[in-house]
Design an enzyme around this catalytic site. Sequence first.
Site, PDB file in Angstrom:
ATOM      1  NE  ARG A 251      -9.342  12.578   3.551  1.00  0.00           N
ATOM      2  CZ  ARG A 251      -9.243  11.242   3.560  1.00  0.00           C
ATOM      3  NH1 ARG A 251     -10.297  10.506   3.870  1.00  0.00           N
ATOM      4  NH2 ARG A 251      -8.124  10.671   3.232  1.00  0.00           N
TER       5      ARG A 251
ATOM      6  CG  ASN B 272      -1.847   1.114   1.344  1.00  0.00           C
ATOM      7  OD1 ASN B 272      -1.833   2.027   0.499  1.00  0.00           O
ATOM      8  ND2 ASN B 272      -2.680   1.115   2.364  1.00  0.00           N
TER       9      ASN B 272
ATOM     10  CG  HIS C  86     -13.024   3.560   2.818  1.00  0.00           C
ATOM     11  ND1 HIS C  86     -13.674   4.633   3.378  1.00  0.00           N
ATOM     12  CD2 HIS C  86     -11.749   3.641   3.244  1.00  0.00           C
ATOM     13  CE1 HIS C  86     -12.828   5.326   4.121  1.00  0.00           C
ATOM     14  NE2 HIS C  86     -11.634   4.745   4.043  1.00  0.00           N
TER      15      HIS C  86
ATOM     16  NE  ARG D  54      -6.343   1.339   0.082  1.00  0.00           N
ATOM     17  CZ  ARG D  54      -6.769   1.693   1.272  1.00  0.00           C
ATOM     18  NH1 ARG D  54      -6.040   1.470   2.328  1.00  0.00           N
ATOM     19  NH2 ARG D  54      -7.945   2.267   1.419  1.00  0.00           N
TER      20      ARG D  54
ATOM     21  CD  GLU E  58      -9.539  -0.740   3.821  1.00  0.00           C
ATOM     22  OE1 GLU E  58      -9.121  -0.282   4.892  1.00  0.00           O
ATOM     23  OE2 GLU E  58      -9.878  -0.041   2.861  1.00  0.00           O
TER      24      GLU E  58
END
Length: 398
Positions: free
Chosen positions: A240, A7, A179, A90, A383
Amino acid sequence: MLTLVINAGSSSLKYQLFDMSKQTVLAKGICERIGIPGGKNKHTVNGETYEMDYPMNTHFDAIRIVTERLTDPETGVIRSMKEISAVGHRVLHGGQKFSGSVLINDAVLDAIAECIPLGPLHNPANLIGIRACTEVMGDVPQVAVFDTAFHQTMSPKAYLYAIPYEYYEKYDIRRYGFHGTSHRYVSKRAAEILGRPLSELKMITCHLGNGSSLAAIDGGKSVDTSMGLTPLEGVPMGTRSGSIDPAIVGVLCNRESKTVNEVVDALDKQSGVLGISGVSSDFRDLDAAKEAGNERAALALQIFAYNVRKYIGSYAAAMNGVDVIVLTGGIGENNTDLRPEILGGLEFMGVKIDAEKAASREKNVDISTPDSRVRVMVVETDEELVIAMDTVEIVSKQ
Ligand code: AMP
């Protein structure tokens, strides 16, 4: 089958080596501060974490360090990188080109590069990660798993923004969602745990972590999701803002004499629960501050829970009902205090929570009462494991 999952972020590279015959993690770690002074590698094997300072100019250096760590007599778990059968990456943005994971070839590399305007920070890093693996590991098969792919089933009414259509035509500006691996995985797991076919269920999956997004999943297909062109849209997150009135950007540029990029950066990195509370982006810190009487920390938590609840309500409306709500991610799986705040106001939809079960940290469980019309599940996401599973599936078909 040993599968390495990579990732790659703009200045970091996370890795996990799986033994997929047992679905276990043999070693994992992170290379941080790539391209900036103070490069570091943290490597965990057999529950022990080793930290080393390594200057890393590029992601190529990081992959070389991963190779060193994995094959080192003390910290390693393999003798040679040749023992690794496949690498799964990813990849943040697959744009409209990818609706599933794919074996990487030159055409796929080109297509990931074409999506750089949509994911300007991550896609270049993802590409470098792939090229670095090729350089260090030769022609090992590599698979790209896109954050956006699962949401490609959305219809135009869900993915188009009501802005001049030509911007969609010219620049591919639309909702993509992120996601995707997590929403796909937990929706499947929830159906499995309930023993009901996914194809017959209307689900709302809530991935609540440092970044948070919700997805409306009808019959196993994503029909709407809260993140948009970028991961900035949707519910407020750690740092965020989530969705705001876009006119705020112009007002702040004028009042603070800032550029658009500076304001967007503040919406990305200094907003969300951090911005409201002034305390932290981490929900554990916010819980502690709230306990200590910090009113803005309490307000940040309230705003987060309220927005998650509003999205759940709107997705139930979008699907004309909901059978299952799934909580996942660091907050969804662990923060039991927020559950009553998020789910407590959904009685009108037939959501009834078992207070005792909802207060427990148990995972992969149903926390609703037997007479609740909507099942509410806490499902552990993973994930990296999904990336490894996709990689094995695609490589074994070759
Ligand atoms: P993620 O991005 O999925 O790793 O989630 C990070 C968020 O989950 C942080 O805000 C943490 O405070 C929260 N979190 C992670 N683990 C726990 C835990 N054991 N208890 C409470 N919150 C947690």
